[in-house]
Design an enzyme around this catalytic site. Structure first.
Site, mmCIF file in Angstrom:
data_model
loop_
_atom_site.group_PDB
_atom_site.id
_atom_site.type_symbol
_atom_site.label_atom_id
_atom_site.label_comp_id
_atom_site.label_asym_id
_atom_site.label_seq_id
_atom_site.Cartn_x
_atom_site.Cartn_y
_atom_site.Cartn_z
ATOM 1 N N TYR A 185 0.828 -1.219 0.000
ATOM 2 C CA TYR A 185 0.000 0.000 0.000
ATOM 3 C C TYR A 185 0.863 1.271 0.000
ATOM 4 C CZ TYR A 185 -3.399 3.343 2.062
ATOM 5 O OH TYR A 185 -4.189 4.428 2.336
ATOM 6 N N PHE A 236 9.921 -0.898 3.479
ATOM 7 C CA PHE A 236 8.515 -1.030 3.891
ATOM 8 C C PHE A 236 8.173 -2.464 4.287
ATOM 9 C CE2 PHE A 236 8.326 2.498 0.786
ATOM 10 C CZ PHE A 236 7.668 3.456 1.539
ATOM 11 N N SER A 294 6.143 3.538 13.266
ATOM 12 C CA SER A 294 4.708 3.732 13.489
ATOM 13 C C SER A 294 4.465 4.513 14.770
ATOM 14 C CB SER A 294 4.068 2.349 13.610
ATOM 15 O OG SER A 294 2.760 2.439 14.099
ATOM 16 N N TYR A 334 3.679 -6.896 17.134
ATOM 17 C CA TYR A 334 3.872 -5.996 15.994
ATOM 18 C C TYR A 334 4.473 -4.672 16.459
ATOM 19 C CZ TYR A 334 3.031 -2.417 12.521
ATOM 20 O OH TYR A 334 3.210 -1.353 11.669
ATOM 21 N N LYS A 370 8.467 -2.703 15.828
ATOM 22 C CA LYS A 370 8.824 -1.345 15.383
ATOM 23 C C LYS A 370 9.808 -0.710 16.366
ATOM 24 C CE LYS A 370 6.561 -1.441 11.594
ATOM 25 N NZ LYS A 370 7.302 -1.583 10.345
ATOM 26 N N ASN A 412 -2.023 7.419 10.859
ATOM 27 C CA ASN A 412 -2.905 6.455 10.182
ATOM 28 C C ASN A 412 -3.036 6.757 8.680
ATOM 29 O OD1 ASN A 412 -3.454 6.266 13.072
ATOM 30 N ND2 ASN A 412 -5.122 4.907 12.470
ATOM 31 N N ASN A 439 -9.118 -4.847 9.241
ATOM 32 C CA ASN A 439 -9.109 -4.436 10.645
ATOM 33 C C ASN A 439 -9.185 -2.924 10.743
ATOM 34 O OD1 ASN A 439 -8.606 -7.048 11.828
ATOM 35 N ND2 ASN A 439 -6.577 -6.905 10.894
ATOM 36 N N ASN A 440 -8.683 -2.242 9.710
ATOM 37 C CA ASN A 440 -8.576 -0.788 9.767
ATOM 38 C C ASN A 440 -9.890 -0.123 9.407
ATOM 39 O OD1 ASN A 440 -5.416 -1.507 8.658
ATOM 40 N ND2 ASN A 440 -5.704 -0.327 10.525
ATOM 41 N N LEU A 441 -10.072 1.061 9.968
ATOM 42 C CA LEU A 441 -11.361 1.752 9.863
ATOM 43 C C LEU A 441 -11.771 2.083 8.419
ATOM 44 C CD1 LEU A 441 -13.746 3.178 11.237
ATOM 45 C CD2 LEU A 441 -12.314 5.246 11.368
HETATM 46 P P1 NAD Z 1 1.496 -3.658 3.051
HETATM 47 O O1 NAD Z 1 1.280 -4.991 3.661
HETATM 48 O O2 NAD Z 1 0.518 -3.162 2.059
HETATM 49 O O3 NAD Z 1 2.950 -3.589 2.385
HETATM 50 C C1 NAD Z 1 4.042 -4.339 2.850
HETATM 51 C C2 NAD Z 1 4.625 -5.081 1.642
HETATM 52 O O4 NAD Z 1 5.773 -5.804 2.077
HETATM 53 C C3 NAD Z 1 3.655 -6.077 1.036
HETATM 54 O O5 NAD Z 1 3.597 -5.867 -0.364
HETATM 55 C C4 NAD Z 1 4.264 -7.445 1.369
HETATM 56 O O6 NAD Z 1 4.009 -8.388 0.347
HETATM 57 C C5 NAD Z 1 5.729 -7.098 1.485
HETATM 58 N N1 NAD Z 1 6.516 -7.953 2.382
HETATM 59 C C6 NAD Z 1 6.231 -8.319 3.657
HETATM 60 N N2 NAD Z 1 7.219 -9.073 4.153
HETATM 61 C C7 NAD Z 1 8.154 -9.172 3.180
HETATM 62 C C8 NAD Z 1 9.424 -9.818 3.079
HETATM 63 N N3 NAD Z 1 9.923 -10.538 4.094
HETATM 64 N N4 NAD Z 1 10.116 -9.706 1.932
HETATM 65 C C9 NAD Z 1 9.624 -9.006 0.885
HETATM 66 N N5 NAD Z 1 8.441 -8.375 0.915
HETATM 67 C C10 NAD Z 1 7.721 -8.454 2.051
HETATM 68 O O7 NAD Z 1 1.659 -2.621 4.260
HETATM 69 P P2 NAD Z 1 1.716 -1.036 4.249
HETATM 70 O O8 NAD Z 1 0.482 -0.529 4.870
HETATM 71 O O9 NAD Z 1 2.120 -0.550 2.918
HETATM 72 O O10 NAD Z 1 2.890 -0.819 5.300
HETATM 73 C C11 NAD Z 1 4.225 -0.580 4.895
HETATM 74 C C12 NAD Z 1 5.088 -0.419 6.123
HETATM 75 O O11 NAD Z 1 4.587 0.660 6.895
HETATM 76 C C13 NAD Z 1 5.132 -1.614 7.065
HETATM 77 O O12 NAD Z 1 6.435 -1.708 7.589
HETATM 78 C C14 NAD Z 1 4.154 -1.244 8.151
HETATM 79 O O13 NAD Z 1 4.452 -1.879 9.355
HETATM 80 C C15 NAD Z 1 4.373 0.248 8.242
HETATM 81 N N6 NAD Z 1 3.234 0.983 8.799
HETATM 82 C C16 NAD Z 1 2.006 0.823 8.235
HETATM 83 C C17 NAD Z 1 0.922 1.518 8.769
HETATM 84 C C18 NAD Z 1 -0.472 1.324 8.224
HETATM 85 O O14 NAD Z 1 -1.426 1.594 8.941
HETATM 86 N N7 NAD Z 1 -0.644 0.890 6.982
HETATM 87 C C19 NAD Z 1 1.114 2.384 9.849
HETATM 88 C C20 NAD Z 1 2.395 2.534 10.381
HETATM 89 C C21 NAD Z 1 3.462 1.815 9.836
HETATM 90 C C1 WQD Z 2 -8.827 3.494 13.834
HETATM 91 C C2 WQD Z 2 -9.992 3.851 14.737
HETATM 92 C C3 WQD Z 2 -10.811 2.036 16.074
HETATM 93 C C4 WQD Z 2 -12.327 -0.400 12.808
HETATM 94 C C5 WQD Z 2 -3.708 0.407 13.777
HETATM 95 C C6 WQD Z 2 -2.504 -0.247 14.391
HETATM 96 C C7 WQD Z 2 -1.347 0.687 14.439
HETATM 97 C C8 WQD Z 2 -1.065 1.314 13.065
HETATM 98 C C9 WQD Z 2 -2.308 1.813 12.405
HETATM 99 C C10 WQD Z 2 0.714 0.204 11.909
HETATM 100 C C11 WQD Z 2 -9.882 3.238 16.135
HETATM 101 C C12 WQD Z 2 -11.860 2.502 15.107
HETATM 102 C C13 WQD Z 2 -11.749 0.614 13.535
HETATM 103 C C14 WQD Z 2 -13.740 -0.634 12.931
HETATM 104 C C15 WQD Z 2 -13.859 1.216 14.475
HETATM 105 N N1 WQD Z 2 -0.511 0.363 12.140
HETATM 106 N N2 WQD Z 2 -12.504 1.404 14.352
HETATM 107 N N3 WQD Z 2 -14.436 0.206 13.754
HETATM 108 O O1 WQD Z 2 -6.176 1.345 15.798
HETATM 109 O O2 WQD Z 2 -5.253 3.553 15.048
HETATM 110 O O3 WQD Z 2 -4.035 1.529 14.529
HETATM 111 O O4 WQD Z 2 -3.330 0.826 12.453
HETATM 112 O O5 WQD Z 2 1.689 0.561 12.501
HETATM 113 O O6 WQD Z 2 -0.259 -0.020 14.888
HETATM 114 O O7 WQD Z 2 -2.839 -0.655 15.707
HETATM 115 O O8 WQD Z 2 -6.183 1.981 13.344
HETATM 116 O O9 WQD Z 2 -7.801 1.742 11.527
HETATM 117 O O10 WQD Z 2 -7.653 -0.091 13.264
HETATM 118 O O11 WQD Z 2 -8.628 2.097 13.883
HETATM 119 O O12 WQD Z 2 -14.545 1.936 15.196
HETATM 120 O O13 WQD Z 2 -14.302 -1.537 12.318
HETATM 121 O O14 WQD Z 2 -11.184 3.298 14.167
HETATM 122 O O15 WQD Z 2 -11.391 1.745 17.331
HETATM 123 O O16 WQD Z 2 -10.385 4.171 17.020
HETATM 124 P P1 WQD Z 2 -5.467 2.100 14.780
HETATM 125 P P2 WQD Z 2 -7.573 1.352 12.941
#
Ligand code: NAD
Ligand code: WQD
Length: 339
Positions: free
Chosen positions: A12, A81, A125, A150, A154, A180, A199-201
């Site tokens: 993503y 990433f 994160s 998880y 980080k 987020n 899982n995300n909103l």
């Molecule tokens: P995503 O799952 O869409 O992207 C991660 C990509 O990494 C995927 O395409 C997956 O196939 C690839 N991948 C995973 N493990 C791998 C490995 N061992 N070797 C090669 N490829 C691998 O996730 P995203 O939302 O794009 O997140 C990217 C980064 O940002 C992650 O490190 C995640 O922890 C961090 N992050 C995401 C969020 C969020 O809410 N999306 C928030 C904070 C931090």
């Molecule tokens: C957002 C808000 C929920 C779903 C998670 C990870 C965090 C980070 C980002 C990577 C919250 C509410 C959600 C639903 C709801 N990822 N909600 N109904 O909790 O901030 O964080 O993603 O590093 O580590 O924990 O994001 O999108 O899950 O939730 O009411 O069906 O939406 O309670 O307040 P969150 P989220």
């Protein structure tokens, strides 16, 4: 043209960053094992940029295969990433999370040192702040004991990076603490592809609006916030992607910088119910939702202080919450239910 290795570049945030790297004149090279993404992302990237990006389907833990990428290209920097990111799953499968998230980083750093590649941008994160005592959170706000494996990966990864940068002056890094990420590319060619029930909103909202899910549950309306629902800092993924380009430029310009951390958010908090209402406004769709119980482990409110990233990196968000939710909805409308 400088080659930038983008691990997880089919995911993503990675895919949006590939576009911004290309726009800024870099040549992104993608390494992804497709464990949480699809190869069709490359078609979306080509439709946006007109370019076939170099792509390797490799696991970052496969050191020998990964080394060949470094041998085949002169890499001037890496954006890492690649990681697993599902908080709940990490509680059930901690070893997989430590192995994939911490292990892949260690393999990557080893290879960077072997091959003389200096610059790393790492995806961290806001989860490292846990439930903050003061808002908004700055980079100096204390880290809290992680609530999930998880979250702990980080924290550990940040420490591995910092310790390595102290021990080796030719290894330099920036960790970006994302808040987020939401939204999609405005072309609707790429976006988030949550596999299974999100899982995300925001993906849950758009899937409910599209009829894939029956009803959204708002997890609690009895928090100490404006309307009782939780507060988060929702940042458009394109703004987030641009922060990586700025960070790379900053690392390049400041050859003495060994390690630094930046919050990447909007600086503004929104409640869950504000997200629901804004989504209804921009999409014209009435959402079927109900107020449910609090979700265990949820943080009541968190949003970023972005003074440091705006003043130091010269980066700021350009997109509004309405832009984010419009782009998420337009992206959702391109998806078929089997994804
Ligand atoms: P995503 O799952 O869409 O992207 C991660 C990509 O990494 C995927 O395409 C997956 O196939 C690839 N991948 C995973 N493990 C791998 C490995 N061992 N070797 C090669 N490829 C691998 O996730 P995203 O939302 O794009 O997140 C990217 C980064 O940002 C992650 O490190 C995640 O922890 C961090 N992050 C995401 C969020 C969020 O809410 N999306 C928030 C904070 C931090
Ligand atoms: C957002 C808000 C929920 C779903 C998670 C990870 C965090 C980070 C980002 C990577 C919250 C509410 C959600 C639903 C709801 N990822 N909600 N109904 O909790 O901030 O964080 O993603 O590093 O580590 O924990 O994001 O999108 O899950 O939730 O009411 O069906 O939406 O309670 O307040 P969150 P989220």
């Amino acid at each position: 043209m400088q080659n930038i290795l983008v691990t997880g570049g089919a995911g993503y945030i990675g895919s949006h960053t590939v576009v911004e790297l290309h726009n800024a004149g870099y040549n992104p090279i993608i390494v992804d094992n497709l464990s949480n993404s699809r190869k069709s992302v490359l078609t979306g990237l080509k439709n946006i940029t007109g370019k076939d990006f170099t792509f390797y389907q490799i696991d970052c833990n496969d050191k020998d295969a990964f080394r060949q990428v470094f041998k085949a290209h002169e890499i001037s920097g890496v954006i890492h990433f690649a990681a697993y990111k599902a908080v709940g799953e990490s509680v059930a499968k901690p070893l997989e999370y430590y192995e994939n998230n911490v292990g892949s980083l260690m393999t990557l750093i080893r290879l960077m040192k072997e091959e003389g590649v200096e610059k790393l941008i790492f995806s961290s994160s806001c989860t490292v702040y846990g439930q903050p005592d003061q808002l908004p959170v700055t980079e100096q706000s204390p880290k809290k004991t992680a609530e999930s494996p998880y979250g702990n990966t980080k924290q550990v990864c940040e420490e591995v990076i910092e310790d390595t940068s102290i021990s080796d002056k030719s290894f330099r890094a920036i960790a970006l603490r994302y808040f987020n990420p939401v939204g999609a590319h405005p072309s609707s060619e790429i976006g988030e592809l949550p596999l299974g029930i999100p899982n995300n909103l925001v993906p849950f909202i758009t899937q409910t609006a599209a009829g894939w899910r029956e009803q959204l549950t708002v997890f609690g309306d009895d928090y100490d916030t404006e309307d009782g629902s939780c507060v988060r800092d929702y940042i458009h993924v394109v703004d987030l992607a641009k922060a990586h380009v700025k960070s790379l430029e900053y690392l390049t310009k400041h050859a003495n910088l060994s390690f630094d951390i930046f919050n990447i958010g909007t600086g503004k908090g929104n409640t869950v119910l504000e997200i629901v209402n804004t989504f209804e406004e921009v999409s014209g769709v009435k959402l079927n939702y109900r107020i449910g119980e609090r979700r265990s482990g949820d943080i009541e409110k968190i949003y970023a202080d972005v003074t440091k990233s705006s003043e130091t990196l010269g980066w700021k968000t350009e997109k509004s919450l309405k832009d984010s939710l419009t782009d998420s909805w337009n992206w959702q409308k391109t998806l078929k239910q089997d994804v």
